[in-house]
Design a protein around this motif. Structure first.
Motif, mmCIF file in Angstrom:
data_model
loop_
_atom_site.group_PDB
_atom_site.id
_atom_site.type_symbol
_atom_site.label_atom_id
_atom_site.label_comp_id
_atom_site.label_asym_id
_atom_site.label_seq_id
_atom_site.Cartn_x
_atom_site.Cartn_y
_atom_site.Cartn_z
ATOM 1 N N SER A 9 0.817 -1.217 0.000
ATOM 2 C CA SER A 9 0.000 0.000 0.000
ATOM 3 C C SER A 9 0.848 1.264 0.000
ATOM 4 N N VAL A 10 2.107 1.139 0.353
ATOM 5 C CA VAL A 10 3.014 2.285 0.421
ATOM 6 C C VAL A 10 4.119 2.064 -0.603
ATOM 7 N N ARG A 11 4.115 2.869 -1.641
ATOM 8 C CA ARG A 11 5.168 2.761 -2.666
ATOM 9 C C ARG A 11 6.526 3.073 -2.033
ATOM 10 N N ASN A 12 7.534 2.367 -2.491
ATOM 11 C CA ASN A 12 8.902 2.558 -2.004
ATOM 12 C C ASN A 12 9.021 2.334 -0.501
ATOM 13 N N HIS A 13 8.268 1.370 0.013
ATOM 14 C CA HIS A 13 8.330 1.047 1.442
ATOM 15 C C HIS A 13 9.715 0.505 1.770
ATOM 16 N N ALA A 14 10.330 1.037 2.787
ATOM 17 C CA ALA A 14 11.706 0.682 3.144
ATOM 18 C C ALA A 14 11.812 -0.688 3.800
ATOM 19 N N GLY A 15 10.731 -1.229 4.302
ATOM 20 C CA GLY A 15 10.788 -2.523 4.960
ATOM 21 C C GLY A 15 10.723 -2.399 6.465
ATOM 22 N N PHE A 16 10.881 -3.518 7.120
ATOM 23 C CA PHE A 16 10.824 -3.571 8.574
ATOM 24 C C PHE A 16 12.211 -3.910 9.104
ATOM 25 N N ASN A 17 12.515 -3.385 10.277
ATOM 26 C CA ASN A 17 13.833 -3.598 10.856
ATOM 27 C C ASN A 17 14.041 -5.018 11.363
ATOM 28 N N GLU A 18 12.978 -5.656 11.780
ATOM 29 C CA GLU A 18 13.100 -6.997 12.345
ATOM 30 C C GLU A 18 12.169 -7.952 11.628
ATOM 31 N N GLY A 19 12.575 -9.214 11.573
ATOM 32 C CA GLY A 19 11.738 -10.250 11.002
ATOM 33 C C GLY A 19 10.725 -10.743 12.012
ATOM 34 N N ILE A 20 9.894 -11.672 11.581
ATOM 35 C CA ILE A 20 8.855 -12.206 12.470
ATOM 36 C C ILE A 20 9.037 -13.704 12.716
ATOM 37 N N GLU A 21 10.225 -14.210 12.466
ATOM 38 C CA GLU A 21 10.472 -15.648 12.619
ATOM 39 C C GLU A 21 10.087 -16.159 14.003
ATOM 40 N N ASP A 22 10.300 -15.344 15.016
ATOM 41 C CA ASP A 22 10.013 -15.759 16.389
ATOM 42 C C ASP A 22 8.805 -15.043 16.980
ATOM 43 N N TYR A 23 8.012 -14.417 16.132
ATOM 44 C CA TYR A 23 6.843 -13.672 16.610
ATOM 45 C C TYR A 23 5.632 -14.604 16.689
ATOM 46 N N PHE A 24 5.413 -15.175 17.854
ATOM 47 C CA PHE A 24 4.266 -16.034 18.141
ATOM 48 C C PHE A 24 3.747 -15.631 19.523
ATOM 49 N N PRO A 25 3.153 -14.449 19.622
ATOM 50 C CA PRO A 25 2.799 -13.906 20.939
ATOM 51 C C PRO A 25 1.657 -14.660 21.608
ATOM 52 N N ASN A 26 1.652 -14.569 22.912
ATOM 53 C CA ASN A 26 0.560 -15.121 23.708
ATOM 54 C C ASN A 26 -0.163 -13.937 24.347
ATOM 55 N N LEU A 27 -1.184 -13.438 23.665
ATOM 56 C CA LEU A 27 -1.888 -12.248 24.131
ATOM 57 C C LEU A 27 -3.156 -12.575 24.921
ATOM 58 N N ASN A 28 -3.475 -13.851 25.023
ATOM 59 C CA ASN A 28 -4.666 -14.291 25.754
ATOM 60 C C ASN A 28 -5.934 -13.537 25.345
ATOM 61 N N LEU A 29 -6.074 -13.251 24.076
ATOM 62 C CA LEU A 29 -7.302 -12.650 23.567
ATOM 63 C C LEU A 29 -8.423 -13.669 23.649
ATOM 64 N N SER A 30 -9.634 -13.206 23.786
ATOM 65 C CA SER A 30 -10.774 -14.118 23.718
ATOM 66 C C SER A 30 -10.891 -14.626 22.277
ATOM 67 N N MET A 73 -2.556 -1.395 -11.401
ATOM 68 C CA MET A 73 -1.453 -2.349 -11.476
ATOM 69 C C MET A 73 -0.192 -1.694 -12.051
ATOM 70 N N PRO A 74 0.874 -1.671 -11.255
ATOM 71 C CA PRO A 74 2.150 -1.158 -11.784
ATOM 72 C C PRO A 74 2.754 -2.186 -12.751
ATOM 73 N N ASP A 75 3.827 -1.819 -13.378
ATOM 74 C CA ASP A 75 4.479 -2.722 -14.329
ATOM 75 C C ASP A 75 5.164 -3.893 -13.639
ATOM 76 N N GLU A 76 5.539 -3.696 -12.384
ATOM 77 C CA GLU A 76 6.135 -4.796 -11.629
ATOM 78 C C GLU A 76 5.847 -4.621 -10.138
ATOM 79 N N ILE A 77 5.854 -5.735 -9.459
ATOM 80 C CA ILE A 77 5.670 -5.757 -8.004
ATOM 81 C C ILE A 77 6.648 -6.771 -7.429
ATOM 82 N N ASP A 78 6.753 -6.814 -6.131
ATOM 83 C CA ASP A 78 7.589 -7.811 -5.467
ATOM 84 C C ASP A 78 6.789 -9.112 -5.382
ATOM 85 N N MET A 79 6.812 -9.855 -6.483
ATOM 86 C CA MET A 79 6.049 -11.110 -6.540
ATOM 87 C C MET A 79 6.563 -12.127 -5.530
ATOM 88 N N HIS A 80 7.833 -12.090 -5.243
ATOM 89 C CA HIS A 80 8.405 -13.044 -4.289
ATOM 90 C C HIS A 80 7.768 -12.886 -2.906
#
Length: 169
Positions: free
Chosen positions: A68-89, A115-122
């Motif tokens: 949704s944001v063109r030229n988005h720089a990305g995130f500083n951290e990955g989510i490989e270990d992001y499995f939170p326990n928030l105890n939501l209902s 549709m732009p001419d290319e996107i990050d399909m990966h």
């Protein structure tokens, strides 16, 4: 078909698989569980169903932001270990899921319209594959806990219906 049409078809397939194939399976698998089942771990080194659901939501949210944001720089951290326990209902967890997937669907609709001419399909392909992997874990655990068979394919969540949805658009 030219390259832009193929790209648009790829985005549509990804969008529809996520929103009309994976989301209903995710919702059905979670709504049969109570809070204890959602947040318990079958073993210390395993993630709870709720943690896996929130992991999926974080990945979907990040891809929604990326597309949704063109030229988005990305995130500083990955989510490989992001499995939170928030105890939501269960209701709160399902609301989070629905809002996250609704936003993704909206972002993909806008992308398809302009549709732009290319996107990050990966990244998009990885999201679909990654969501399918974790959804399989959730469905399997939910079936094991509840002894319930969902019969997704027999109840209309199948490739034939997915293809029909894509052709309708």
């Amino acid at each position: 078909m030219d390259n832009n049409q193929y790209l648009k078809l790829f985005v549509k397939i990804s969008q529809q698989r996520m929103y009309n194939h994976y989301l209903p399976k995710l919702v059905q698998s979670v709504q049969v569980l109570d809070s204890d089942a959602i947040w318990s771990k079958e073993a210390e080194n395993l993630n709870s169903v709720g943690g896996i659901v929130l992991h999926i939501c974080e990945h979907v949210r990040r891809i929604s932001i990326k597309f949704s944001v063109r030229n988005h720089a990305g995130f500083n951290e990955g989510i490989e270990d992001y499995f939170p326990n928030l105890n939501l209902s269960p209701e709160e967890l399902l609301q989070t899921v629905k809002e996250t997937f609704d936003e993704f669907n909206s972002v993909m609709e806008k992308l398809i319209e302009n549709m732009p001419d290319e996107i990050d399909m990966h990244s998009l392909y990885h999201l679909v594959e990654h969501t399918g992997y974790h959804l399989g874990q959730i469905v399997d655990r939910s079936k094991r806990i509840t002894k319930k068979s969902f019969n997704f394919c027999q109840n209309g969540i199948n490739e034939q219906n997915l293809k029909a949805l894509i052709k309708e658009q």
